[in-house]
Design an enzyme around this catalytic site. Structure first.
Site, short mmCIF file in Angstrom:
data_model
loop_
_atom_site.label_atom_id
_atom_site.label_comp_id
_atom_site.label_asym_id
_atom_site.label_seq_id
_atom_site.Cartn_x
_atom_site.Cartn_y
_atom_site.Cartn_z
N SER A 222 0.80 -1.20 0.00
CA SER A 222 0.00 0.00 0.00
C SER A 222 0.85 1.27 0.00
O SER A 222 1.61 1.51 -0.92
CB SER A 222 -0.97 -0.04 1.17
OG SER A 222 -2.07 0.79 0.91
N ASP A 411 -8.52 -5.98 -5.89
CA ASP A 411 -8.37 -4.73 -5.12
C ASP A 411 -8.72 -3.54 -6.00
O ASP A 411 -8.24 -3.43 -7.13
CB ASP A 411 -6.92 -4.61 -4.64
CG ASP A 411 -6.65 -3.30 -3.91
OD1 ASP A 411 -7.58 -2.77 -3.27
OD2 ASP A 411 -5.51 -2.81 -3.98
N CYS A 414 -5.69 0.11 -4.66
CA CYS A 414 -4.38 0.14 -5.33
C CYS A 414 -4.40 -0.95 -6.38
O CYS A 414 -3.66 -1.94 -6.29
CB CYS A 414 -3.26 -0.07 -4.33
SG CYS A 414 -3.08 1.26 -3.13
N HIS A 468 -6.53 -6.51 -1.77
CA HIS A 468 -5.45 -5.60 -1.38
C HIS A 468 -4.38 -6.30 -0.56
O HIS A 468 -3.20 -5.98 -0.63
CB HIS A 468 -6.06 -4.45 -0.59
CG HIS A 468 -5.14 -3.30 -0.34
ND1 HIS A 468 -4.75 -2.43 -1.31
CD2 HIS A 468 -4.54 -2.88 0.80
CE1 HIS A 468 -3.95 -1.50 -0.80
NE2 HIS A 468 -3.80 -1.76 0.48
#
Length: 494
Positions: A222, A411, A414, A468
């Site tokens: 992240s 996800d 991102c 994610h």
């Protein structure tokens, strides 16, 4: 601790990373997003994570007298209690490092020796946020343990300590158990973040000289898409200039990261349309926001300062519009419905780590509170958000330091599409060859678990059936990915 507590430390980290990649978790209001998000926005985010620290950051006043710059204080510990292995049998360490370029900052870390052999590579894991503790990943993703109901801990069969000696660091200052007596010690940019981490690594290897010869890798998720390239460049620079101990840097890996915002933000509507989150009419409206975002990001790149805060607000409108259209979607994993304000509940790690007996075992003072996600640290790095951290990567590739960018395909925050685009657009000597490289299968247990493109030191892996938090959603695939990549053959099957 009770013997039933066997070990689990990763979901918080997962959440941490999610907090990072666009702060969409705060569900920005659509049409108007302030250039600089107010503190209350960060506080809302932390509450929505089902995390409720009593204070936004650990600032312990009057703690300067005992501060010895550059010193590590470390102890062995066991979460397993009397019926488990003894402390002597476990290479589990927790410690504090007193940052030398600070007034009184202490950086907290966990170090787990490999369950296999000591000459396995040393890996450092950095959680995102910015401002979320590494314990989230430790207990919910890729640490030695998993945390369950009633705070029970169990061994993680796919912990990355199976193939590496792994560090989990609470950084920047004010994150997790890291603290200071002066809030000016909280860094505001990647230079400050990477210098602190580099100083820590120097002292860590002095304290553990038996690991200096091992290969070294930098990993994370992240917002660590910012931290990781910055630290890799700092280590490489230190090695070239013969600063202190030579760190045997071989590569760095970014999972579902935020690295080049100017390219990643415009990918949101494309990803959302491709996955049926928005309609074509929605898409056409949202695409109108992209030129302003790209212009603002460019201004941030050339002018810096407050223009970067303005760029953040402008570009966040894109994801804000998508979340207004699909308010119940789990933006970390679009296969799932959002349950609760932030779609996951990680409160167990906070409950566990704020127990007095746990803090005592880790060498943490009773007056310290584990701060899962710090709104103060988040705000301190506000102008860092829109910075492009891809710019330093080509030099690392040319020096033969390998990069793995991986992303769970489910996800949104991102997403793999935005990550793939910045990797493809990156200018380096192998850009054309990478762009025409064949897409091959990433196979785990005889089944296709992802798709891979690679050339020379650069690899991009899209991980199937993962959001994610890839090590949480696909733990076996994530472990094999790490092992194969470090050994130089991502396509090898087990």
């Amino acid at each position: 601790m009770a013997s039933s507590r066997t070990l689990c430390v990763s979901l918080l980290l997962l959440l941490l990373v999610s907090v990072s990649c666009s702060y969409a978790t705060s569900r920005l209001s659509s049409d108007r997003v302030s250039a600089k998000p107010p503190l209350s926005q960060a506080e809302r985010l932390i509450r929505s994570l089902n995390l409720s620290p009593k204070k936004p950051v650990n600032i312990i006043k009057g703690d300067v007298a005992d501060f010895v710059p550059g010193k590590i204080v470390e102890k062995k510990f066991s979460f397993l209690g009397d019926s488990g292995p003894s402390i002597e049998d476990l290479g589990h360490h927790a410690g504090y490092y007193s940052l030398p370029h600070s007034k009184a900052a202490r950086m907290f870390y966990f170090f787990f020796e490999s369950r296999n052999k000591k000459d396995d590579p040393v890996v450092i894991w950095l959680t995102g946020g910015p401002g979320c503790g590494s314990e989230l990943a430790l207990f919910y993703e890729n640490g030695p343990f998993h945390i369950g109901d009633r705070l029970s801990l169990t061994w993680n069969d796919f912990g990355w300590d199976q193939v590496s000696n792994i560090l989990f660091v609470d950084q920047p200052t004010g994150t997790g158990f890291s603290y200071s007596s002066d809030d000016s010690d909280i860094p505001h940019d990647e230079k400050g973040v990477s210098n602190d981490l580099y100083d820590f690594l120097q002292e860590f290897f002095k304290a553990h000289p038996e690991f200096v010869k091992n290969d070294f890798y930098i990993t994370g998720e992240s917002y660590a898409g910012h931290y990781i390239p910055a630290l890799a460049s700092r280590v490489n620079q230190g090695n070239k200039q013969n600063q202190g101990i030579h760190i045997n840097l071989k590569g760095f890996a970014i999972g579902n990261g935020l690295t080049n915002p100017a390219i990643q933000y415009p990918a949101y509507p494309d990803f959302a349309l491709d996955n049926g989150i928005i309609t074509k009419a929605n898409y056409d409206d949202i695409k109108k926001l992209i030129p302003d975002c790209e212009k603002a990001a460019k201004t941030c790149e050339t002018q810096g300062g407050e223009s970067c805060g303005e760029a953040f607000g402008t570009c966040e409108n894109i994801i804000g519009q998508i979340l207004n259209i699909a308010p119940d979607i789990n933006y970390y994993d679009i296969r799932k419905k959002c349950e609760g304000p932030l779609c996951y509940n990680f409160e167990n790690v906070e409950i566990l780590l704020n127990r007095d007996d746990v803090k005592s075992a880790l060498g943490v003072g009773k007056d310290l509170e584990f701060v899962s996600c710090s709104s103060t640290v988040y705000e301190a790095l506000n102008l860092d958000w829109m910075q492009n951290l891809e710019v330093g990567i080509p030099a690392l590739l040319e020096d033969g330091i390998k990069l793995l960018v991986y992303a769970g395909e489910e996800d949104l925050i991102c997403n793999w599409l935005g990550n793939s685009r910045w990797v493809q657009a990156m200018e380096w000597s192998g850009q054309k060859a990478f762009g025409t490289s064949p897409t091959v299968k990433f196979v785990v247990d005889g089944a296709e678990a992802g798709s891979l493109n690679s050339y020379g030191p650069l690899s991009f892996l899209k991980v199937y059936k993962a959001g994610h938090l890839v090590p949480m959603d696909q733990p076996k695939a994530a472990l094999q990915m790490l092992k194969n990549w470090m050994r130089g053959n991502l396509t090898k099957t087990e």
